[in-house]
Structures are given as C-alpha cells and as structure tokens.
Write an enzyme that holds these catalytic residues in place. Structure first.
Site, PDB file in Angstrom:
ATOM      1  N   ARG A 179       0.822  -1.225   0.000  1.00 19.62           N
ATOM      2  CA  ARG A 179       0.000   0.000   0.000  1.00 19.62           C
ATOM      3  C   ARG A 179       0.854   1.273   0.000  1.00 19.62           C
ATOM      4  NH1 ARG A 179      -2.171  -3.406  -1.377  1.00 19.62           N
ATOM      5  NH2 ARG A 179      -3.830  -4.638  -0.466  1.00 19.62           N
ATOM      6  N   SER A 228      -9.658   0.665   4.453  1.00 16.87           N
ATOM      7  CA  SER A 228      -8.893   0.220   5.625  1.00 16.87           C
ATOM      8  C   SER A 228      -8.139   1.399   6.223  1.00 16.87           C
ATOM      9  CB  SER A 228      -7.894  -0.859   5.236  1.00 16.87           C
ATOM     10  OG  SER A 228      -8.591  -1.978   4.766  1.00 16.87           O
ATOM     11  N   GLU A 298      -3.025   3.738   7.155  1.00 16.77           N
ATOM     12  CA  GLU A 298      -2.987   3.456   5.709  1.00 16.77           C
ATOM     13  C   GLU A 298      -3.588   4.654   4.974  1.00 16.77           C
ATOM     14  OE1 GLU A 298      -4.206  -0.479   4.426  1.00 16.77           O
ATOM     15  OE2 GLU A 298      -5.035   0.331   2.568  1.00 16.77           O
TER      16      GLU A 298
HETATM   17  C1  FAD Z   1     -15.016   1.491   0.512  1.00 17.80           C
HETATM   18  C2  FAD Z   1     -13.535   1.482   0.229  1.00 17.80           C
HETATM   19  C3  FAD Z   1     -12.895   0.275  -0.019  1.00 17.80           C
HETATM   20  C4  FAD Z   1     -11.507   0.264  -0.275  1.00 17.80           C
HETATM   21  N1  FAD Z   1     -10.910  -0.937  -0.551  1.00 17.80           N
HETATM   22  C5  FAD Z   1      -9.587  -0.966  -0.850  1.00 17.80           C
HETATM   23  C6  FAD Z   1      -8.939  -2.204  -1.182  1.00 17.80           C
HETATM   24  O1  FAD Z   1      -9.552  -3.262  -1.218  1.00 17.80           O
HETATM   25  N2  FAD Z   1      -7.612  -2.154  -1.459  1.00 17.80           N
HETATM   26  C7  FAD Z   1      -6.890  -1.000  -1.451  1.00 17.80           C
HETATM   27  O2  FAD Z   1      -5.695  -1.022  -1.715  1.00 17.80           O
HETATM   28  N3  FAD Z   1      -7.476   0.182  -1.152  1.00 17.80           N
HETATM   29  C8  FAD Z   1      -8.797   0.228  -0.853  1.00 17.80           C
HETATM   30  N4  FAD Z   1      -9.400   1.427  -0.552  1.00 17.80           N
HETATM   31  C9  FAD Z   1      -8.581   2.664  -0.503  1.00 17.80           C
HETATM   32  C10 FAD Z   1      -8.518   3.446  -1.826  1.00 17.80           C
HETATM   33  O3  FAD Z   1      -9.643   3.181  -2.608  1.00 17.80           O
HETATM   34  C11 FAD Z   1      -7.259   3.120  -2.619  1.00 17.80           C
HETATM   35  O4  FAD Z   1      -6.105   3.438  -1.905  1.00 17.80           O
HETATM   36  C12 FAD Z   1      -7.247   3.889  -3.965  1.00 17.80           C
HETATM   37  O5  FAD Z   1      -6.322   3.300  -4.811  1.00 17.80           O
HETATM   38  C13 FAD Z   1      -6.927   5.376  -3.795  1.00 17.80           C
HETATM   39  O6  FAD Z   1      -7.131   5.986  -5.046  1.00 17.80           O
HETATM   40  P1  FAD Z   1      -7.658   7.483  -5.181  1.00 17.80           P
HETATM   41  O7  FAD Z   1      -7.684   7.807  -6.610  1.00 17.80           O
HETATM   42  O8  FAD Z   1      -8.941   7.650  -4.440  1.00 17.80           O
HETATM   43  O9  FAD Z   1      -6.479   8.270  -4.475  1.00 17.80           O
HETATM   44  P2  FAD Z   1      -6.581   9.496  -3.458  1.00 17.80           P
HETATM   45  O10 FAD Z   1      -7.210   9.001  -2.199  1.00 17.80           O
HETATM   46  O11 FAD Z   1      -7.179  10.677  -4.093  1.00 17.80           O
HETATM   47  O12 FAD Z   1      -5.022   9.777  -3.205  1.00 17.80           O
HETATM   48  C14 FAD Z   1      -4.177   8.802  -2.654  1.00 17.80           C
HETATM   49  C15 FAD Z   1      -2.732   9.204  -2.935  1.00 17.80           C
HETATM   50  O13 FAD Z   1      -2.472   9.076  -4.322  1.00 17.80           O
HETATM   51  C16 FAD Z   1      -1.906  10.282  -4.828  1.00 17.80           C
HETATM   52  N5  FAD Z   1      -2.289  10.391  -6.242  1.00 17.80           N
HETATM   53  C17 FAD Z   1      -3.542  10.362  -6.771  1.00 17.80           C
HETATM   54  N6  FAD Z   1      -3.476  10.443  -8.110  1.00 17.80           N
HETATM   55  C18 FAD Z   1      -2.158  10.533  -8.442  1.00 17.80           C
HETATM   56  C19 FAD Z   1      -1.429  10.672  -9.671  1.00 17.80           C
HETATM   57  N7  FAD Z   1      -2.040  10.734 -10.873  1.00 17.80           N
HETATM   58  N8  FAD Z   1      -0.070  10.760  -9.608  1.00 17.80           N
HETATM   59  C20 FAD Z   1       0.578  10.731  -8.411  1.00 17.80           C
HETATM   60  N9  FAD Z   1      -0.045  10.606  -7.226  1.00 17.80           N
HETATM   61  C21 FAD Z   1      -1.401  10.500  -7.248  1.00 17.80           C
HETATM   62  C22 FAD Z   1      -2.462  11.369  -3.929  1.00 17.80           C
HETATM   63  O14 FAD Z   1      -1.633  12.523  -3.942  1.00 17.80           O
HETATM   64  C23 FAD Z   1      -2.425  10.660  -2.584  1.00 17.80           C
HETATM   65  O15 FAD Z   1      -1.123  10.709  -2.057  1.00 17.80           O
HETATM   66  C24 FAD Z   1     -10.770   1.478  -0.292  1.00 17.80           C
HETATM   67  C25 FAD Z   1     -11.440   2.691  -0.054  1.00 17.80           C
HETATM   68  C26 FAD Z   1     -12.802   2.704   0.188  1.00 17.80           C
HETATM   69  C27 FAD Z   1     -13.496   4.016   0.407  1.00 17.80           C
END
Ligand code: FAD
Length: 306
Positions: A179, A228, A298
């Site tokens: 992660r 998480s 996380e």
């Molecule tokens: C209901 C639920 C279930 C979930 N289940 C899982 C799961 O099973 N497994 C899991 O791993 N995660 C899970 N997550 C967490 C989350 O969905 C993941 O971590 C997801 O990949 C984050 O993506 P995001 O686009 O929302 O990133 P954001 O939350 O917007 O950002 C996360 C990080 O990524 C960076 N970022 C975003 N876009 C870019 C880019 N283009 N270039 C560089 N940096 C960037 C941001 O600056 C930040 O540091 C869950 C979340 C929820 C709400």
C-alpha cells in the site's frame, strides 16, 4: 506548516493556463469520507501540455497537492493551502486496448475499466475495478485486494516530473510496496499500461460479481469511509488487534468504527475530520497499550486543522 495566502492573492501568482482554476473548493465533495476544508485553488489541467506549463511556471513557494478519487484521504478541517490538482479532463481519462495490454489515463475511475474488460474479453484487472478511486491514485498507493495488487499487473507508467518533463518508467522505479510507493512526491502519474490476459466474458463477469458480493457482505458499502484505516502489521491483521483491544465499538462525535469491519472508520453524517483523526489516534494508543504493537495509518492525512 503552510498557510493560506492573503484573500484572493494566490490566483494572481498562478500562470495563465488552458485548464480551469476553481477557488475555495470544498474538499468534502471530493473525498469519500465527505469531510475536510477547502482547496485554496483547485486546478483542472486541460491536458498534459497545459499541466507541464503550469508545473514550470508555478512559483516554487506555492504548495501543490494532487488528488485522485479521494478514497484514501482524510483532508483536515482547515483544508489544503495552495493548489490542489485534479486530473479530471477527458485528456486524462483515455483508454487504449492493445494485445495483452491496456493503457489507461490516470484520471480514469477504476470502475470504468469494467466495460473495457467485458467488451474486449480481457482478464487480470477485475480486482482493480472493485477498488474505489482513479487509476493514478491506485498506482501511487499500490492498491490491492483479492490476492492481487497493482504492482503485479503494471507494465510501465508515464509520469511528469517536477520540471514538467514527461518520461516512461518501469515498475522498479516506482518502488511499489505494501500500500505504498517511494517515487518522488513531485512525480505526477499520467497514464499506466497494464498487462492483461485473454479471458471469457462469463469468467470476467463472474469475478466482478463475486468480488462485489464479498464487499457488500463483509465491508461497509455505500458509506462515508476511506477503506482500511490502518495497514496490517507484518503477519497480523489490524482488525483483529482493534477488536482484541476493545476498540471495535468506539466513536468520537460523528465518527465511529464500522460494525461490519472494525478497520474501517465511518462518517455517520456529521463527523468532522478532527473526529475521525482523533478516533484513529485513540485506537492507535489503545492497541499499543494492550498489545505493544503500533498501528500505522494506511489512510493519508493531509491539510491543516481548523
Ligand atoms: C469502501 C472502500 C474500499 C476500499 N478498498 C480498498 C482495497 O480493497 N484495497 C486498497 O488497496 N485500497 C482500498 N481502498 C482505498 C482506496 O480506494 C485506494 O487506496 C485507492 O487506490 C486510492 O485511489 P484514489 O484515486 O482515491 O487516491 P486518493 O485518495 O485521491 O489519493 C491517494 C494518494 O495518491 C496520490 N495520487 C492520486 N493520483 C495521483 C497521480 N495521478 N499521480 C501521483 N499521485 C497520485 C495522492 O496525492 C495521494 O497521495 C478502499 C477505499 C474505500 C473508500
């Protein structure tokens, strides 16, 4: 610690771009938790040339943060000073399907991948469709579930560095771990090429449906959460430590531990970011006292307190 610029003075410092600047944007509308103060300025680049121009011309004293789908973020109640970039234009959501590979723009929502997998009968990425957020955020966090993580399926990534230059990098340069990733904070992921394997529509559909059913049964669904909260310590499960320490029924203000999965924190409707962060810190301290293990967030906490 960064502070907001004097009223409306930030916009005057920023370069004239093709994309959009929006001021005082409530980040509660851009995050799954539904909490958080404003982005002083949100910048929606028109395309990668526009983004490159912005990166080169933006004064160095202006803090810049990139938001994806906001599904792994807790934005504090005071908001984020400076510029929050969101890759929300069509130029960052393009998809091209090749032989045993698919290239997706970083701004594409993971769930949108589903139609490409089904229409082109390509397997291997079903797990990613079930994770909220956009493709760029999923690479940055090396998102994973159901026994696979992004690291297992990446071929290459196109990034823009802190000088506004575009380059292609391999998986090793991204240093993806559990992660997490260790590539420079000023790299912006623009697009990703994933390795795929041919599969039947029926198999793909079954996997997608099974994964959805698992999530609905085992995790809070359609709730204000960021997934998480804590990483699993090596060989252990965060939820077990939380339960064993008696933290599974805790709440602070409008924030509470999910009854369905105690490693998820929920905004029950009127939580502040402070409620959620305080609840998380209480859990960390209690688990440490009871088990001598320190849980690590996380969820990424960003911005300033009110
Ligand atoms: C209901 C639920 C279930 C979930 N289940 C899982 C799961 O099973 N497994 C899991 O791993 N995660 C899970 N997550 C967490 C989350 O969905 C993941 O971590 C997801 O990949 C984050 O993506 P995001 O686009 O929302 O990133 P954001 O939350 O917007 O950002 C996360 C990080 O990524 C960076 N970022 C975003 N876009 C870019 C880019 N283009 N270039 C560089 N940096 C960037 C941001 O600056 C930040 O540091 C869950 C979340 C929820 C709400």
């Amino acid at each position: 610690m960064f502070q907001f610029f004097k009223k409306n003075s930030l916009l005057k410092l920023l370069p004239e771009v093709k994309g959009k600047y929006l001021t005082n944007v409530s980040l509660s509308k851009h995050t799954w938790f539904g909490v958080g103060g404003p982005a002083e300025v949100m910048y929606i680049p028109h395309d990668s040339d526009d983004l490159s121009f912005f990166i080169q011309e933006c004064p160095k004293n202006v803090p810049v943060f990139l938001i994806g789908g906001g599904s792994n973020l807790l934005v504090r109640d005071g908001g984020i000073p400076g510029v929050v970039i969101k890759l929300d234009s069509p130029a960052f959501k393009q998809v091209s399907v090749g032989t045993n590979e698919i290239t997706c723009g970083a701004g594409l929502h993971n769930i949108e991948l589903k139609k490409y997998l089904l229409n082109h009968q390509i397997g291997g990425l079903e797990f990613l469709c079930s994770i909220p957020g956009v493709i760029g955020g999923s690479v940055k966090t090396n998102a994973g579930c159901f026994g696979r993580e992004v690291k297992d399926v990446i071929k290459s990534v196109q990034i823009m560095n802190g000088l506004g230059k575009i380059k292609k990098v391999g998986v090793a340069d991204l240093e993806l771990g559990y992660r997490s990733s260790c590539f420079p904070d000023d790299w912006i992921i623009l697009s990703i090429t994933f390795v795929t394997t041919p599969d039947t529509k029926e198999n793909i559909e079954k996997k997608l449906n099974d994964q959805k059913a698992y999530r609905v049964a085992k995790q809070p669904y359609n709730q204000k959460t960021a997934g998480s909260t804590f990483k699993n310590p090596q060989g252990l499960r965060a939820w077990e430590l939380i339960k064993k320490s008696g933290c599974d029924t805790l709440s602070v203000g409008g924030a509470k531990v999910s009854e369905k999965h105690c490693n998820f924190l929920i905004n029950t409707g009127n939580a502040t970011a402070k409620d959620i962060e305080t609840l998380g810190e209480i859990i960390i301290n209690t688990v440490r006292q009871k088990t001598y293990i320190t849980l690590e967030w996380e969820i990424k906490r960003v911005g300033i307190d009110k």
